[in-house]
Write a protein that holds these residues in place. Structure first.
Motif, PDB file in Angstrom:
ATOM      1  N   TYR A  65     -12.044  71.953  68.431  1.00  0.00           N
ATOM      2  CA  TYR A  65     -11.714  72.899  69.379  1.00  0.00           C
ATOM      3  C   TYR A  65     -10.818  73.576  69.317  1.00  0.00           C
ATOM      4  O   TYR A  65     -10.408  74.535  70.227  1.00  0.00           O
ATOM      5  CB  TYR A  65     -11.069  71.535  70.557  1.00  0.00           C
ATOM      6  CG  TYR A  65     -11.255  71.395  71.638  1.00  0.00           C
ATOM      7  CD1 TYR A  65     -11.835  72.038  72.368  1.00  0.00           C
ATOM      8  CD2 TYR A  65      -9.316  71.698  72.562  1.00  0.00           C
ATOM      9  CE1 TYR A  65     -11.414  71.969  74.413  1.00  0.00           C
ATOM     10  CE2 TYR A  65      -9.235  72.641  73.999  1.00  0.00           C
ATOM     11  CZ  TYR A  65     -10.284  72.733  74.570  1.00  0.00           C
ATOM     12  OH  TYR A  65      -9.612  72.907  75.876  1.00  0.00           O
ATOM     13  N   HIS A  69     -10.037  76.505  72.718  1.00  0.00           N
ATOM     14  CA  HIS A  69      -9.294  76.250  73.554  1.00  0.00           C
ATOM     15  C   HIS A  69      -8.734  77.628  74.121  1.00  0.00           C
ATOM     16  O   HIS A  69      -8.428  78.613  74.023  1.00  0.00           O
ATOM     17  CB  HIS A  69      -8.100  75.821  72.610  1.00  0.00           C
ATOM     18  CG  HIS A  69      -6.832  75.282  73.791  1.00  0.00           C
ATOM     19  ND1 HIS A  69      -5.227  75.976  73.874  1.00  0.00           N
ATOM     20  CD2 HIS A  69      -6.447  74.635  75.316  1.00  0.00           C
ATOM     21  CE1 HIS A  69      -4.829  75.432  74.797  1.00  0.00           C
ATOM     22  NE2 HIS A  69      -5.397  74.543  76.005  1.00  0.00           N
ATOM     23  N   ARG A  75      -1.664  76.601  70.188  1.00  0.00           N
ATOM     24  CA  ARG A  75      -1.480  75.106  71.012  1.00  0.00           C
ATOM     25  C   ARG A  75      -1.992  74.015  70.189  1.00  0.00           C
ATOM     26  O   ARG A  75      -1.292  73.387  70.061  1.00  0.00           O
ATOM     27  CB  ARG A  75      -2.130  75.463  72.650  1.00  0.00           C
ATOM     28  CG  ARG A  75      -0.444  76.094  73.070  1.00  0.00           C
ATOM     29  CD  ARG A  75       0.162  77.687  73.915  1.00  0.00           C
ATOM     30  NE  ARG A  75       0.781  77.964  74.647  1.00  0.00           N
ATOM     31  CZ  ARG A  75       0.939  78.826  74.971  1.00  0.00           C
ATOM     32  NH1 ARG A  75      -0.316  79.373  75.663  1.00  0.00           N
ATOM     33  NH2 ARG A  75       1.877  78.658  75.438  1.00  0.00           N
ATOM     34  N   HIS A  92      -0.756  69.261  80.813  1.00  0.00           N
ATOM     35  CA  HIS A  92      -2.440  69.702  81.458  1.00  0.00           C
ATOM     36  C   HIS A  92      -2.135  67.695  81.835  1.00  0.00           C
ATOM     37  O   HIS A  92      -3.220  67.382  82.385  1.00  0.00           O
ATOM     38  CB  HIS A  92      -3.455  69.236  79.912  1.00  0.00           C
ATOM     39  CG  HIS A  92      -3.787  70.489  79.733  1.00  0.00           C
ATOM     40  ND1 HIS A  92      -3.665  71.838  81.015  1.00  0.00           N
ATOM     41  CD2 HIS A  92      -3.749  71.304  78.531  1.00  0.00           C
ATOM     42  CE1 HIS A  92      -4.070  72.478  79.723  1.00  0.00           C
ATOM     43  NE2 HIS A  92      -3.753  72.385  78.445  1.00  0.00           N
ATOM     44  N   SER A  97     -10.166  68.904  84.192  1.00  0.00           N
ATOM     45  CA  SER A  97     -10.639  69.977  83.637  1.00  0.00           C
ATOM     46  C   SER A  97     -10.391  69.368  82.054  1.00  0.00           C
ATOM     47  O   SER A  97     -10.869  69.576  80.701  1.00  0.00           O
ATOM     48  CB  SER A  97     -10.720  71.288  83.994  1.00  0.00           C
ATOM     49  OG  SER A  97      -9.235  71.529  84.087  1.00  0.00           O
TER      50      SER A  97
HETATM   51  C1  HEM Z   1      -6.682  69.422  72.772  1.00  0.00           C
HETATM   52  C2  HEM Z   1      -5.645  69.340  74.141  1.00  0.00           C
HETATM   53  C3  HEM Z   1      -5.598  70.119  74.802  1.00  0.00           C
HETATM   54  C4  HEM Z   1      -6.567  70.426  75.551  1.00  0.00           C
HETATM   55  C5  HEM Z   1      -8.302  69.538  75.981  1.00  0.00           C
HETATM   56  C6  HEM Z   1      -6.708  71.397  76.676  1.00  0.00           C
HETATM   57  C7  HEM Z   1      -7.791  71.795  77.348  1.00  0.00           C
HETATM   58  C8  HEM Z   1      -7.161  73.031  78.492  1.00  0.00           C
HETATM   59  C9  HEM Z   1      -8.604  73.303  79.103  1.00  0.00           C
HETATM   60  C10 HEM Z   1     -10.089  73.039  79.296  1.00  0.00           C
HETATM   61  C11 HEM Z   1      -7.673  74.830  79.808  1.00  0.00           C
HETATM   62  C12 HEM Z   1      -8.507  75.359  81.040  1.00  0.00           C
HETATM   63  C13 HEM Z   1      -7.900  75.299  81.835  1.00  0.00           C
HETATM   64  C14 HEM Z   1      -7.998  74.404  82.422  1.00  0.00           C
HETATM   65  O1  HEM Z   1      -8.258  73.844  82.665  1.00  0.00           O
HETATM   66  O2  HEM Z   1      -6.263  73.829  83.187  1.00  0.00           O
HETATM   67  C15 HEM Z   1      -6.642  75.115  79.527  1.00  0.00           C
HETATM   68  C16 HEM Z   1      -6.123  76.150  79.344  1.00  0.00           C
HETATM   69  C17 HEM Z   1      -3.809  76.039  78.463  1.00  0.00           C
HETATM   70  N1  HEM Z   1      -4.056  75.312  78.200  1.00  0.00           N
HETATM   71 FE1  HEM Z   1      -4.778  73.495  77.173  1.00  0.00          FE
HETATM   72  N2  HEM Z   1      -5.770  71.934  76.234  1.00  0.00           N
HETATM   73  C18 HEM Z   1      -4.876  70.762  74.798  1.00  0.00           C
HETATM   74  C19 HEM Z   1      -4.147  71.432  74.851  1.00  0.00           C
HETATM   75  C20 HEM Z   1      -2.968  72.854  75.084  1.00  0.00           C
HETATM   76  C21 HEM Z   1      -1.116  72.205  74.426  1.00  0.00           C
HETATM   77  C22 HEM Z   1      -0.804  71.382  73.895  1.00  0.00           C
HETATM   78  C23 HEM Z   1      -0.439  72.663  75.471  1.00  0.00           C
HETATM   79  C24 HEM Z   1       0.765  73.835  75.436  1.00  0.00           C
HETATM   80  C25 HEM Z   1       1.648  73.462  74.251  1.00  0.00           C
HETATM   81  C26 HEM Z   1      -1.974  74.162  76.194  1.00  0.00           C
HETATM   82  C27 HEM Z   1      -1.978  75.145  77.411  1.00  0.00           C
HETATM   83  C28 HEM Z   1      -2.606  75.632  77.384  1.00  0.00           C
HETATM   84  C29 HEM Z   1      -2.137  76.688  78.147  1.00  0.00           C
HETATM   85  C30 HEM Z   1      -1.219  77.990  78.107  1.00  0.00           C
HETATM   86  C31 HEM Z   1      -3.605  77.073  79.084  1.00  0.00           C
HETATM   87  C32 HEM Z   1      -3.738  78.616  79.995  1.00  0.00           C
HETATM   88  C33 HEM Z   1      -3.336  78.250  81.752  1.00  0.00           C
HETATM   89  C34 HEM Z   1      -4.448  79.297  82.031  1.00  0.00           C
HETATM   90  O3  HEM Z   1      -4.291  79.973  81.811  1.00  0.00           O
HETATM   91  O4  HEM Z   1      -4.371  79.047  83.193  1.00  0.00           O
HETATM   92  N3  HEM Z   1      -3.553  73.165  76.142  1.00  0.00           N
HETATM   93  N4  HEM Z   1      -6.049  73.766  77.698  1.00  0.00           N
END
Ligand code: HEM
Length: 111
Positions: A65, A69, A75, A92, A97
């Motif tokens: 993944y 991501h 991240r 999240h 999603s």
């Molecule tokens: C395995 C764990 C994670 C998964 C499965 C995941 C999944 C996702 C997905 C599906 C998105 C697309 C936007 C949405 O649907 O919300 C996203 C965006 C994002 N994620 Fe994660 N995420 C994970 C962990 C993290 C962590 C640990 C952080 C921060 C510490 C993070 C920060 C972000 C940010 C900043 C975005 C961009 C949001 C945007 O531009 O709209 N994510 N993530």
């Protein structure tokens, strides 16, 4: 006599034992037992090429993944070998999603 019976009779006469595989009955609600892992084992998978993490008591192999991501690979790399619950929930919590993206990577639960 059916062909099968004729065949079986000849085989029996020839001293051949015929074994028939009968599928075991499986209850409709049968599921694979969930594997459990101690934190110490998760800790060993702390590399981007071998990345396990814990989210809300479940264990995930996130190696595949990292490059997917949408919020960047760093991240996810930051979660490798650790309990990533607070990082994940901080960003999240309640996101369907994100939980749908996470689901296929589950390998078990925390012991
Ligand atoms: C395995 C764990 C994670 C998964 C499965 C995941 C999944 C996702 C997905 C599906 C998105 C697309 C936007 C949405 O649907 O919300 C996203 C965006 C994002 N994620 Fe994660 N995420 C994970 C962990 C993290 C962590 C640990 C952080 C921060 C510490 C993070 C920060 C972000 C940010 C900043 C975005 C961009 C949001 C945007 O531009 O709209 N994510 N993530």
């Amino acid at each position: 006599m059916t062909w099968n019976a004729v065949f079986a009779k000849h085989m029996a006469a020839a001293g051949v034992v015929i074994m028939v595989a009968v599928p075991l009955a499986t209850p409709a609600n049968a599921s694979t037992p969930t594997k459990t892992y101690p934190v110490s084992q998760v800790k060993k998978h702390n590399q981007p090429t071998d990345c396990w993490s814990i989210v809300n008591g479940r264990v995930y192999n996130l190696t595949g993944y990292i490059s997917r991501h949408p919020g960047g690979s760093a991240r996810i790399i930051g979660m490798c070998g650790k309990d990533g619950t607070s990082a994940y929930n901080g960003e999240h919590r309640g996101s369907s999603s994100a939980s749908a993206a996470l689901k296929p990577y589950k390998i078990g639960t925390l012991a």
